[in-house]
Design an enzyme around this catalytic site. Structure first.
Site, short mmCIF file in Angstrom:
data_model
loop_
_atom_site.label_atom_id
_atom_site.label_comp_id
_atom_site.label_asym_id
_atom_site.label_seq_id
_atom_site.Cartn_x
_atom_site.Cartn_y
_atom_site.Cartn_z
N ASP B 253 36.35 56.45 21.19
CA ASP B 253 35.89 55.38 20.32
C ASP B 253 34.70 54.69 21.00
O ASP B 253 34.26 55.13 22.05
CB ASP B 253 37.03 54.40 20.01
CG ASP B 253 36.88 53.77 18.62
OD1 ASP B 253 35.91 53.02 18.42
OD2 ASP B 253 37.73 54.05 17.75
N HIS B 307 32.09 54.13 15.48
CA HIS B 307 33.09 54.17 16.55
C HIS B 307 32.65 55.13 17.66
O HIS B 307 33.44 55.93 18.16
CB HIS B 307 34.45 54.58 15.99
CG HIS B 307 35.06 53.50 15.14
ND1 HIS B 307 35.67 52.40 15.69
CD2 HIS B 307 35.10 53.34 13.79
CE1 HIS B 307 36.09 51.61 14.71
NE2 HIS B 307 35.75 52.13 13.56
N GLU B 378 34.27 53.26 8.83
CA GLU B 378 33.57 52.03 9.20
C GLU B 378 32.15 52.21 9.70
O GLU B 378 31.72 51.58 10.66
CB GLU B 378 34.40 51.25 10.25
CG GLU B 378 35.76 50.86 9.71
CD GLU B 378 36.55 49.95 10.64
OE1 GLU B 378 37.14 48.99 10.16
OE2 GLU B 378 36.58 50.21 11.87
#
Lengths: 591, 591
Positions: B253, B307, B378
């Site tokens: 991440d 991420h 995201e």
């Protein structure tokens, strides 16, 4: 100057870690923002400034309070210099000849050295010639630990060449213990490229410290789920690391009665979850002793008259009448707040005999205690009202309408009688702590509970006026703000988890009647395996509020708090993660 | 009949535990209510009926599903008789000669026996002459574990005198493994007054079982906080005990990149939290192997293009251009959802070379996998929009208005390119899993993501229509209901903790496109020390939903669930407490 040279030695050791294949990350202290900043190493930029190869070492001296938790209250000055130290090279001297190196200090020397070794992960393989001598000056040889114990201390560190002198001044041994805890927090580990581990210590310091509140507690509940002795001791370790000083042991409840009373062995025989899940007198003594050495007194609670059922079932068959009523009665919602139901029978005189026996035994175990907790929360009138025996009694007393006030009077009769029993059986005029309840509302409390004898532990939300109302009436309080310090919240019903920031930012009323507060780890949804994670590091946030009561909020404490969480982990307490590790390595970047 | 005699022997042994000083508690099965009831022993009442001295032994045969978790789906019949057994007296026979006792079965024999020993607390000191032979019949020797593996099995137990015959029929070894897990759940420990511990097993049973959903997963995040191999393995143990079959490993991440790629060693050098906090190729292989033996396949995820930050910083200095943009940029709220910021640079062709290397390595490690997870959640447009390089690129393409759609197109270009790269580099047409995102909304998904190739993992609340919308479009789904199966909730922001009942009662859409679901343990607020407590036993509640999908709700499962929690504890998984122990000892009394 020499001390500074020592620092550079350390840095050179550690920078080498990232030579070769990997990236050199370094940390430097931003003096204005009081935070350690991470960057890729640049040999030029690093020259001459204090650069560190870990955030942990950088943190030691970055910012006014460095890595200390809780922050000292009177004066704190730390130099930026570090000195390499080793657990084998610490020596202790007691300066004031009237006081001996008693067992307490001997034990604390060991604990201090152990904590240094834990900081190395058990293996401090890097030696050093530097000798650290800790001179302890205590003027008061008294080893009683109670509400009035003076916990203040002064700590000074001075480094000259490879000799470090640490001076500790305190009224008594408990203050000296706090000083040793502070000293251990001025130490951090670092590792070399060969993965050898050493310690560095702040080379110069002057700290003067004392707590704002005298009662800084943690409640443990061993009745909803049994908690082993080793788990209890681990919580005391965490408390000692955070300078909390009261373990409130909620020993019994409706669900189980694990205390193996010698005078009333029936209690645990009927009330323990199993013959393994009990505490003998020796076990409780062991906890009291373990706590004392770590500056933690144990406040024992036997909750009554509600929260009592398991363990009280044997009265009828032994000819003593019903000791508790509505025990395990169903449907439980009609007779109690939480299953199983059970409430002591206030009109059976044998109840007071049994309680007297228990009080007597427990006050003998906690010999020095000037406090005892009698519980007193959540009396549920429909339980008593469901007992024909109790109703007949009230009716015979002319209270045939069975009003709420009649039951409150009965409850107050119970409380007066147990207090009298306590005094007769223990011969000690200890302060009695009671949970806030219908007996402690501002309009009735003065009628029921004399303020010179009772301390009230409030467990209402922060917005509730009860604490200030009781303070205005002159009561002393222990505050357990429900929506900040109830550590069981979030795991049941409509409650919400209170994070460490909420715990930290929980301000207590500004009144000298506030003795302090307690974080409460109720046991319905936790047992030994989960205690560490649910208590820590959140209880440490409450600990700084209670020790330091800073004007600043959690945001300002975050960096030190993250460090303290790592410290708890190093000491064997499985404290919960409070951020991605990235935030620990990049101070202030996650705000 | 003989079997019944054996039962009585057991009972007599155990009742003696409470003779003398203490109280005799006994448990009897209320056949109508399918629960074990606790009472004080009465020698007369107990005569001739099945009475037990622990709720655990009573539970084995009380109720249709006894102590089994998850409950079998096709047929379950258990006798009330028990037989004493001992781990040393189990023997295995492979019936179908075409299949060898391969490593898989050998390993599972050991695991089965180990689990029995753990049930005794490590010390099965009570011997018995009873011999248990387990006859395993498998017709399919294939040991590939993937989405299409047939997990069904049949288990039969028959007891004659002191010989117990257990017959397991399954298509393949993975079904046989499930059967052994079920068999181990038909065993419980008991102890004698002398604290010697023995095992009893259900003496007769016939179970036919197969899972409702083929994908029963748990997501672990090793990037927000590092998780050690032993902690990962412990989660696999819990999954195996609960018949979950997919460990979704969110390996990387923005915060860290712990995978030590051999082809791109820079990733971990720049991206790991430290040189200790990495996974070598061998480490990942070890997890894959450990999982396989326990019927758990590992779904590897490298999240992209968002991420991603840590680990991607070295492009410019090695002449490959910026691999990621807005890395660690502040103030973070302007450039990402969570600090630190970072997003791959979709217009730098070297990004695809690096990803191709990673995909190739990881798919070699998970040799059998027919799935790979590319993340895809995201994407934060302001990050890309803050990059002059990306803006110039879009403007040069005639997209000078820099509309949201332009960035979505860029993202879809990224996704198309990585898919092509994946195919070229791995040569496998594995299904690609992507998190639901702006690319997967029902109005655009068919434009961007072909449904024969992509599986969508939805992470919306139960009330959201996205899953059914995507099912209507013909997509296959893995469902991670945010407000039921996100195990990190409750510890941050405005999220609430979802208790095991919520996890259990989470129904998935009734559609054959639903492959299953996953409970997600995001790692911001958990590390190795807290994983067990935050995952277990809640993930086991999701496990029964996914294996059995019962029409009944958590209330009906409570008693078995409490027992399964104890089982996890016995197996070394520190599952959280879900009730006071009183509720475990008094089945159905806390409802």
């Amino acid at each position: 100057m020499k001390a500074f040279v020592v620092v550079l030695t350390v840095i050179c050791n550690v920078v080498a870690e990232f030579k070769g294949d990997t990236v050199h990350w370094i940390w430097t202290c931003n003096l204005n923002e009081e935070r350690c900043e991470k960057s890729a190493a640049s040999p030029v930029g690093a020259e001459g400034s204090s650069v560190y190869t870990s955030p942990t070492v950088c943190r030691l001296t970055c910012g006014k309070y460095g890595a200390l938790w809780p922050q000292p209250t009177i004066a704190t000055a730390l130099t930026h210099q570090l000195v390499e130290v080793h657990p084998d090279n610490f020596f202790f001297e007691l300066e004031y000849q009237q006081v001996d190196f008693n067992d307490f200090l001997e034990a604390n020397k060991k604990i201090f050295i152990q904590n240094l070794r834990k900081e190395c992960g058990g293996d401090c393989s890097l030696q050093t010639n530097t000798k650290v001598t800790i001179y302890i000056t205590i003027t008061n040889p008294d080893l009683t630990l109670n509400l009035y114990t003076n916990e203040s201390y002064t700590l000074e560190i001075l480094t000259r060449a490879d000799f470090v002198s640490v001076k500790i001044y305190a009224d008594n041994a408990f203050g000296a213990r706090h000083a040793l805890e502070t000293l251990s927090q001025l130490v951090a580990s670092y590792s070399t490229p060969e993965r050898r581990v050493g310690l560095v210590m702040v080379a110069g310091a002057r700290i003067h410290d004392k707590p704002v509140y005298v009662h800084r507690g943690l409640l443990l509940d061993s009745a909803r789920n049994f908690v082993s002795l080793s788990s209890i001791k681990r919580q005391i370790d965490g408390m000692a690391a955070s300078k909390m000083n009261v373990l409130h042991w909620h020993l019994t409840d409706t669900q189980s009665f694990p205390f193996e009373s010698r005078s009333v062995p029936q209690m645990a025989r009927y009330g323990a979850y199993s013959s393994d899940m009990t505490y003998s007198v020796e076990d409780v003594e062991e906890v009291v002793g373990y706590g004392k050495v770590r500056g933690v007194r144990v406040l024992l609670e036997v909750d009554a008259p509600a929260h009592a059922g398991s363990g009280w079932q044997w009265g009828v068959q032994e000819g003593l009448g019903k000791l508790a009523v509505c025990v395990d009665k169903q449907p439980w919602r009609k007779f109690c707040i939480q299953p199983p139901c059970g409430q002591l029978n206030p009109i059976n005189p044998n109840v007071y005999v049994v309680l007297g026996n228990l009080y007597s035994e427990l006050m003998q175990i906690s010999k020095e205690s000037d406090m005892f907790h009698m519980g007193g929360d959540e009396v549920f009138i429909p339980c008593w009202n469901s007992s024909l025996e109790i109703r007949d009694y009230l009716i015979a007393q002319g209270k045939s309408q069975l009003l709420t006030e009649d039951f409150l009077d009965l409850w107050s009769h119970f409380q007066k009688t147990v207090l009298k029993t306590f005094d007769e059986r223990t011969g000690r005029d200890a302060s009695i702590v009671l949970w806030s309840s219908k007996l402690t509302t501002p309009d009735v409390i003065t009628k029921y509970l004399p303020k010179d004898r009772y301390i009230i532990q409030t467990w209402v939300p922060a917005s509730d006026t009860l604490p200030s109302d009781l303070l205005n009436l002159g009561y002393r309080l222990i505050i357990s703000t429900k929506d900040a310090w109830y550590l069981d919240h979030g795991f049941w019903g409509n409650t919400r988890y209170h994070d460490w920031r909420t715990a930290y930012d929980n301000l207590l009323p500004n009144d000298r009647g506030v003795l302090g507060g307690e974080a409460c780890m109720w046991g319905e949804y936790v047992d030994g395996g989960g205690l560490d994670l649910k208590i820590w590091p959140r209880a440490a946030a409450a600990a700084e509020r209670l020790w330091s009561n800073p004007t600043s909020n959690a945001g300002k404490a975050e960096i030190r708090f993250y460090r303290h969480r790592e410290r708890l982990i190093a000491r064997g307490i499985k404290a919960d993660a409070v951020s991605p590790r990235w935030c620990y390595q990049n101070e202030g970047e996650c705000v």
